[in-house]
Design an enzyme around this catalytic site. Structure first.
Site, PDB file in Angstrom:
ATOM      1  N   GLY A 176      32.977 -38.854  24.951  1.00 20.60           N
ATOM      2  CA  GLY A 176      32.145 -37.998  24.098  1.00 20.60           C
ATOM      3  C   GLY A 176      30.688 -37.897  24.506  1.00 20.60           C
ATOM      4  N   ARG A 230      28.180 -40.437  26.765  1.00 20.56           N
ATOM      5  CA  ARG A 230      27.661 -39.902  28.028  1.00 20.56           C
ATOM      6  C   ARG A 230      26.127 -39.888  28.032  1.00 20.56           C
ATOM      7  NH1 ARG A 230      30.746 -35.648  27.736  1.00 20.56           N
ATOM      8  NH2 ARG A 230      29.059 -34.373  26.916  1.00 20.56           N
ATOM      9  N   LEU A 242      15.673 -47.080  14.351  1.00 21.14           N
ATOM     10  CA  LEU A 242      15.162 -48.441  14.192  1.00 21.14           C
ATOM     11  C   LEU A 242      14.983 -49.137  15.543  1.00 21.14           C
ATOM     12  CD1 LEU A 242      17.049 -49.688  11.025  1.00 21.14           C
ATOM     13  CD2 LEU A 242      14.784 -48.693  11.226  1.00 21.14           C
ATOM     14  N   GLY A 243      15.566 -48.549  16.585  1.00 21.11           N
ATOM     15  CA  GLY A 243      15.397 -49.117  17.926  1.00 21.11           C
ATOM     16  C   GLY A 243      14.182 -48.543  18.631  1.00 21.11           C
ATOM     17  N   LYS A 285      26.214 -43.546  12.501  1.00 22.40           N
ATOM     18  CA  LYS A 285      26.069 -42.671  11.364  1.00 22.40           C
ATOM     19  C   LYS A 285      26.801 -41.361  11.627  1.00 22.40           C
ATOM     20  CE  LYS A 285      22.583 -39.740  11.771  1.00 22.40           C
ATOM     21  NZ  LYS A 285      22.609 -38.990  13.014  1.00 22.40           N
ATOM     22  N   HIS A 300      19.603 -45.283  15.262  1.00 25.62           N
ATOM     23  CA  HIS A 300      18.869 -45.530  16.506  1.00 25.62           C
ATOM     24  C   HIS A 300      17.357 -45.412  16.330  1.00 25.62           C
ATOM     25  CE1 HIS A 300      18.990 -41.119  17.001  1.00 25.62           C
ATOM     26  NE2 HIS A 300      17.999 -41.268  17.843  1.00 25.62           N
ATOM     27  N   GLY A 349      35.766 -43.676  22.199  1.00 24.77           N
ATOM     28  CA  GLY A 349      35.227 -42.306  22.220  1.00 24.77           C
ATOM     29  C   GLY A 349      34.402 -42.112  23.476  1.00 24.77           C
ATOM     30  N   HIS A 404      17.272 -41.726   9.320  1.00 24.28           N
ATOM     31  CA  HIS A 404      16.061 -42.010  10.108  1.00 24.28           C
ATOM     32  C   HIS A 404      14.779 -41.952   9.254  1.00 24.28           C
ATOM     33  CE1 HIS A 404      18.938 -41.478  13.176  1.00 24.28           C
ATOM     34  NE2 HIS A 404      18.708 -40.205  13.479  1.00 24.28           N
ATOM     35  N   LYS A 416      15.292 -28.520  12.712  1.00 21.83           N
ATOM     36  CA  LYS A 416      15.729 -28.193  14.065  1.00 21.83           C
ATOM     37  C   LYS A 416      15.166 -26.817  14.402  1.00 21.83           C
ATOM     38  CE  LYS A 416      19.792 -31.032  14.546  1.00 21.83           C
ATOM     39  NZ  LYS A 416      19.564 -31.765  15.792  1.00 21.83           N
TER      40      LYS A 416
HETATM   41  N1  LIG Z   1      25.860 -37.288  20.115  1.00 21.67           N
HETATM   42  C1  LIG Z   1      24.733 -37.756  19.591  1.00 21.67           C
HETATM   43  O1  LIG Z   1      23.629 -37.502  20.078  1.00 21.67           O
HETATM   44  C2  LIG Z   1      24.798 -38.624  18.380  1.00 21.67           C
HETATM   45  C3  LIG Z   1      26.000 -38.980  17.813  1.00 21.67           C
HETATM   46  N2  LIG Z   1      26.022 -39.803  16.729  1.00 21.67           N
HETATM   47  C4  LIG Z   1      27.293 -40.229  16.139  1.00 21.67           C
HETATM   48  O2  LIG Z   1      28.088 -40.851  17.128  1.00 21.67           O
HETATM   49  C5  LIG Z   1      29.472 -40.565  16.939  1.00 21.67           C
HETATM   50  C6  LIG Z   1      30.003 -39.898  18.179  1.00 21.67           C
HETATM   51  O3  LIG Z   1      29.269 -38.740  18.430  1.00 21.67           O
HETATM   52  P1  LIG Z   1      29.600 -37.762  19.631  1.00 21.67           P
HETATM   53  O4  LIG Z   1      29.804 -38.526  20.875  1.00 21.67           O
HETATM   54  O5  LIG Z   1      28.566 -36.727  19.590  1.00 21.67           O
HETATM   55  O6  LIG Z   1      30.960 -37.148  19.157  1.00 21.67           O
HETATM   56  P2  LIG Z   1      32.002 -36.262  19.956  1.00 21.67           P
HETATM   57  O7  LIG Z   1      32.326 -35.092  19.114  1.00 21.67           O
HETATM   58  O8  LIG Z   1      31.559 -36.020  21.341  1.00 21.67           O
HETATM   59  O9  LIG Z   1      33.293 -37.186  19.915  1.00 21.67           O
HETATM   60  C7  LIG Z   1      33.455 -38.371  20.678  1.00 21.67           C
HETATM   61  C8  LIG Z   1      34.883 -38.478  21.147  1.00 21.67           C
HETATM   62  O10 LIG Z   1      35.714 -38.627  20.024  1.00 21.67           O
HETATM   63  C9  LIG Z   1      36.942 -37.966  20.259  1.00 21.67           C
HETATM   64  N3  LIG Z   1      37.161 -36.990  19.183  1.00 21.67           N
HETATM   65  C10 LIG Z   1      36.456 -35.895  18.909  1.00 21.67           C
HETATM   66  N4  LIG Z   1      36.962 -35.267  17.837  1.00 21.67           N
HETATM   67  C11 LIG Z   1      38.008 -35.991  17.427  1.00 21.67           C
HETATM   68  C12 LIG Z   1      38.918 -35.874  16.358  1.00 21.67           C
HETATM   69  N5  LIG Z   1      38.840 -34.867  15.494  1.00 21.67           N
HETATM   70  N6  LIG Z   1      39.875 -36.796  16.231  1.00 21.67           N
HETATM   71  C13 LIG Z   1      39.956 -37.815  17.075  1.00 21.67           C
HETATM   72  N7  LIG Z   1      39.089 -37.962  18.103  1.00 21.67           N
HETATM   73  C14 LIG Z   1      38.126 -37.087  18.278  1.00 21.67           C
HETATM   74  C15 LIG Z   1      36.828 -37.246  21.569  1.00 21.67           C
HETATM   75  O11 LIG Z   1      37.460 -38.047  22.565  1.00 21.67           O
HETATM   76  P3  LIG Z   1      38.947 -37.864  23.005  1.00 21.67           P
HETATM   77  O12 LIG Z   1      39.394 -36.489  22.664  1.00 21.67           O
HETATM   78  O13 LIG Z   1      38.908 -38.106  24.464  1.00 21.67           O
HETATM   79  O14 LIG Z   1      39.680 -38.899  22.259  1.00 21.67           O
HETATM   80  C16 LIG Z   1      35.354 -37.226  21.836  1.00 21.67           C
HETATM   81  O15 LIG Z   1      35.055 -37.239  23.201  1.00 21.67           O
HETATM   82  C17 LIG Z   1      29.525 -39.687  15.719  1.00 21.67           C
HETATM   83  O16 LIG Z   1      29.742 -40.489  14.600  1.00 21.67           O
HETATM   84  C18 LIG Z   1      28.147 -39.068  15.640  1.00 21.67           C
HETATM   85  O17 LIG Z   1      27.796 -38.708  14.357  1.00 21.67           O
HETATM   86  C19 LIG Z   1      24.882 -40.316  16.188  1.00 21.67           C
HETATM   87  C20 LIG Z   1      23.656 -39.988  16.710  1.00 21.67           C
HETATM   88  C21 LIG Z   1      23.496 -39.096  17.817  1.00 21.67           C
HETATM   89  O1  LIG Z   2      20.706 -38.951  14.891  1.00 19.74           O
HETATM   90  C1  LIG Z   2      20.285 -37.924  15.326  1.00 19.74           C
HETATM   91  O2  LIG Z   2      19.137 -37.933  16.017  1.00 19.74           O
HETATM   92  C2  LIG Z   2      18.857 -36.913  16.937  1.00 19.74           C
HETATM   93  C3  LIG Z   2      17.399 -37.070  17.296  1.00 19.74           C
HETATM   94  O3  LIG Z   2      17.193 -38.268  17.953  1.00 19.74           O
HETATM   95  P1  LIG Z   2      15.915 -38.470  18.864  1.00 19.74           P
HETATM   96  O4  LIG Z   2      15.992 -39.892  19.257  1.00 19.74           O
HETATM   97  O5  LIG Z   2      16.042 -37.515  20.002  1.00 19.74           O
HETATM   98  O6  LIG Z   2      14.749 -38.145  18.007  1.00 19.74           O
HETATM   99  C4  LIG Z   2      19.147 -35.552  16.369  1.00 19.74           C
HETATM  100  O7  LIG Z   2      18.985 -34.578  17.361  1.00 19.74           O
HETATM  101  C5  LIG Z   2      20.567 -35.537  15.886  1.00 19.74           C
HETATM  102  O8  LIG Z   2      20.832 -34.291  15.248  1.00 19.74           O
HETATM  103  C6  LIG Z   2      20.832 -36.644  14.923  1.00 19.74           C
HETATM  104  O9  LIG Z   2      22.224 -36.736  14.677  1.00 19.74           O
END
Ligand SMILES: NC(=O)C1=CN([C@@H]2O[C@H](COP(=O)(O)OP(=O)(O)OC[C@H]3O[C@@H](n4cnc5c(N)ncnc54)[C@H](OP(=O)(O)O)[C@@H]3O)[C@@H](O)[C@H]2O)C=CC1
Ligand SMILES: O=C1O[C@H](COP(=O)(O)O)[C@@H](O)[C@H](O)[C@H]1O
Length: 741
Positions: free
Chosen positions: A21, A25, A190-191, A158, A188, A18, A250, A336
């Site tokens: 995503g 990033r 916990l980190g 998660k 995260h 991923g 969290h 939020k």
């Molecule tokens: N973003 C955040 O701040 C946080 C995210 N998380 C968790 O981390 C994980 C990733 O989050 P995040 O990066 O935001 O997610 P994204 O929605 O950005 O998805 C990550 C990548 O997964 C692929 N993807 C998206 N949707 C689908 C789909 N329906 N089917 C198959 N592939 C898909 C895409 O890559 P491609 O199309 O190139 O394959 C995408 O770039 C999730 O479980 C999220 O809950 C947890 C805490 C914070």
């Molecule tokens: O896991 C998540 O946490 C962020 C908040 O993280 P923080 O380290 O910036 O406090 C929250 O924005 C997001 O919705 C949630 O999925």
């Protein structure tokens, strides 16, 4: 730049599944880069991005380079070097998550890059719906096998399911694919340093442990607030909501660390066992003690259905039924689009059985998780001078000041732990299940009722939402869940009972004294009447040497009589406050020589001028009449329901200054004399409001106000202002719900 500090030595390939995503990033790649720069990555490592998006090594490196610029602040010249070294080790492999063959070719590629015997870290940074298919592909491609390589570890993000049943299904299914030992469920929080420090704080300090229980702790608040909305993650967020997004993981983890018993060893298993036990002892959330809200504009965000009922705010009270915590409320708040970004744990200790020192406040321990990590213990300290009064002061430990090093980002610490094979800060399956048990019954009930939460304004203060939940609905809106409009009694914290009138007076005198010695420009509101007058006299006799150059006074109301009339508040009060400090006090009051309407108008203008200046409306003292009036406001309609974010700010909101709302009014003839009174926008502007109500004859009205605050002017001020309190010598006896707090 790159030192060898306790770095893992096994050659390692880090695969981000991923990689195109948001998480990759924003968090993962910057964290890896930072670990690299600080010498924590093995000498031989590769980062391999895997996703469907068509990229090659070069374009992936370009994307990676863009994420690095904001994280690294090296010596001049070092940056380009570090980025160059790091980018050379970054690769990209395009593939489908459901195709085992794509992972096979990924495996061969990794072998080619890092050799056949590198450790393999597989980070699932993908939406939860694709976890399982991806896991199966990884297993089928042999990437999880540990026979041929030193280790293979899988990190899962998660949310781990949506409720108890789906989470245990996910655990069961993943358990068939990966061993528990190679599964790293990341939370995260916990980190984060200040969360990790909870263990050190609690179990590394002799002075805390004896107090860390229901005997000494009144309540614990865990508050998470963000000043942003869903920020492009609405599609994910809307399916989960704040309870699943933040509370289930969290905040319940924070609760577990605050409430758990000491583990017999600091091993992952023992820590998880204690967290699991305390979570299992936590009563599930229920609707009666939970409020949810949704911020305005949420349903207009791209990806959110127009009729979404997803909650973006929650406040709930949890109870931990262990001998240590029985009866202690754990107030959990998460939201939020609130006023600020802050995560904090506040431990309130019980008050001493006897209020011995005037001015004393509740002892608290505040643990600021972010931003500006901090620990502050609030103690009572004697105010220097000739009197024995005390004031609350904070003993602070600011991480930034105390420790020279910058705090590592949570993801850095956790990624390093995965490389080291340390699972202490990762979620184990039993505690995960226990945490879901706490939130699932309430979530199911919400989904059954399909009720839209009330809205709150984007950017508002969380405490004002609390107030709405407990005591009053939004003006013109339906009441929050399970709250009949305006019928909620005031919370017991709003009544502060004193054993005698004398002790209440002494305490208020000390309160005023503390306010007077503040150096910042401020306004203090004084009430007339014989009881407060005794306090003002005592203060004058004690010569407190207040900062009268920076303090202005204002009267809550006055009878419209000449100053030398014995019924005049200004006539009685001015000579007393003139003795509170060396300077001549500024006192705003209606001019008795003008007709009452004109006096009110002139006073209103003066107050508006004052409010446009820099003075903060700090402390207001009010009384309550036997009919429930306060100041000279006799009619409840004269205390309109203001918007919660306009209240207790220390200033009068601009709209009341611009719209020429009367800030003072002629209150008519009452008991044979005309009066001029301040209006609600002024009373509600003060940061703190104390209603001094003494004498048995006030028992009925206090009881009435507590039970039905909307019905009286004083009650309406109290129900709207989150910091307003009644100070009284009366102990209410309605089954103990309004005790001496
Ligand atoms: N973003 C955040 O701040 C946080 C995210 N998380 C968790 O981390 C994980 C990733 O989050 P995040 O990066 O935001 O997610 P994204 O929605 O950005 O998805 C990550 C990548 O997964 C692929 N993807 C998206 N949707 C689908 C789909 N329906 N089917 C198959 N592939 C898909 C895409 O890559 P491609 O199309 O190139 O394959 C995408 O770039 C999730 O479980 C999220 O809950 C947890 C805490 C914070
Ligand atoms: O896991 C998540 O946490 C962020 C908040 O993280 P923080 O380290 O910036 O406090 C929250 O924005 C997001 O919705 C949630 O999925």
């Amino acid at each position: 730049m790159i030192g060898a500090v306790n770095r893992p030595t096994t050659p390692t390939s880090i695969v981000i599944i991923g990689a195109s995503g948001d998480l990759a990033r924003k968090k993962l790649i910057p964290a890896l880069f930072h670990l690299f720069c600080n010498g924590f990555l093995p000498e031989r490592f590769r980062v391999v991005g895997f996703a469907r998006t068509p990229l090659d090594d070069e374009s992936f490196r370009q994307e990676v380079a863009e994420t690095l610029t904001t994280r690294f602040q090296p010596e001049p010249g070092e940056c380009a070097l570090a980025v160059g070294h790091f980018l050379k080790r970054c690769h990209y492999h395009q593939g489908q998550y459901t195709r085992a063959d794509d992972f096979r070719t990924l495996g061969r590629r990794i072998e080619g890059l890092a050799g056949p015997r590198s450790g393999l870290l597989l980070y699932m940074a993908i939406p939860p719906d694709v976890f399982l298919d991806t896991a199966r592909s990884i297993r089928a491609a042999g990437l999880a096998d540990e026979e041929e390589r030193p280790w293979s570890r899988v990190v899962i993000e998660k949310p781990f399911g949506r409720d108890t049943a789906s989470s245990s299904e996910l655990t069961r299914a993943l358990g068939k694919i990966f061993s528990e030992n190679q599964t790293y469920r990341i939370d995260h929080y916990l980190g984060k340093e200040a969360i990790q420090n909870l263990l050190a704080l609690r179990f590394g300090n002799r002075i805390l442990e004896p107090l860390w229980n229901r005997e000494h702790i009144e309540s614990v608040e865990i508050c998470f607030s963000e000043d942003i909305g869903t920020q492009g993650r609405a599609g994910y967020f809307d399916r989960f909501g704040i309870i699943r997004d933040v509370v289930q993981n969290h905040l319940l983890q924070a609760l577990a660390l605050v409430a758990m018993e000491q583990p017999i060893r600091l091993t992952p298993g023992e820590i998880a066992r204690e967290k699991d036990r305390v979570l299992r002892a936590t009563r599930p959330m229920n609707a009666a003690s939970t409020l949810v809200g949704q911020y305005e504009g949420y349903r207009q965000e791209p990806g959110v259905p127009e009729d979404s009922i997803t909650e973006t705010f929650v406040r709930t009270t949890l109870h931990v039924d262990t001998p240590r915590w029985y009866g202690v409320p754990f107030e959990i708040t998460a939201g939020k689009a609130l006023a600020e970004r802050k995560t904090e744990i506040l431990v309130r200790f019980r008050d001493l059985p006897v209020a011995f020192f005037p001015g004393a406040a509740t002892n608290t321990l505040r643990i600021r998780i972010q931003p500006d990590e901090e620990i502050e213990l609030q103690l009572n300290n004697k105010v220097p001078g000739m009197n024995m009064t005390v004031t609350p002061v904070g003993l602070n430990m600011l991480y930034q000041q105390e420790f020279a090093t910058a705090l590592p980002e949570a993801y850095e610490r956790l990624l390093l732990d995965v490389l080291r094979g340390d699972r202490s800060l990762f979620i184990q399956q039993e505690e995960l299940a226990a945490a879901w048990e706490v939130v699932t019954p309430y979530l199911q009930e919400r989904e059954r009722l399909l009720k839209r939460p009330p809205e709150y304004p984007y950017g508002c203060q969380a405490p004002h939402i609390f107030l709405r939940s407990d005591e009053t609905p939004y003006p013109g809106e339906e009441a929050p869940e399970a709250t009949p409009p305006g019928t909620r009694p005031l919370r017991k914290e709003r009544i502060r009972s004193f054993p005698t009138k004398e002790s209440a007076r002494t305490e208020l005198q000390a309160e005023l004294h503390c306010a007077l010695v503040r150096k910042n420009p401020q306004v203090i509101m004084l009430a007339g009447g014989s009881t407060p007058l005794e306090i003002y006299t005592a203060l004058a006799e004690a010569s407190p040497r207040g900062e009268l150059e920076t303090t202005g006074f204002i009267l809550s109301d006055d009878r419209h009589v000449p100053r030398n009339d014995e019924r005049s508040n200004v006539g009685a009060i001015f000579p007393l406050i003139s003795r509170w400090g060396p300077a001549r006090p500024q006192l705003l009051h209606p001019d008795p020589n003008l007709p009452p309407e004109e006096a009110a108008l002139t006073l209103s203008r003066h107050i508006a001028d004052l409010a446009r200046g820099s003075s903060s409306f700090e402390l207001g003292i009010l009384g309550i009449g036997s009919d429930g009036h306060t100041a000279s406001l006799f009619d409840p309609a004269l205390v309109p329901l203001l918007s919660p974010e306009e209240i207790g700010l220390g200033r009068i909101p601009l709209r009341f200054l611009e719209e020429e709302t009367p800030l003072a009014l002629a209150a008519g003839i009452r008991l044979g004399v005309e009066r001029v009174s301040l209006t609600a926008p002024v009373l509600l502007a003060f940061r703190r409001l104390i209603f001094l109500v003494l004498g048995e004859e006030k028992r009925d009205i206090i009881t009435r106000i507590v039970q039905a605050p909307r019905e009286t002017p004083a009650g309406r001020v109290l129900m709207q202002h989150p910091q307003a309190q009644i100070w009284t010598d009366i102990t209410l006896t309605d089954g103990g719900s309004h005790g001496s707090h």
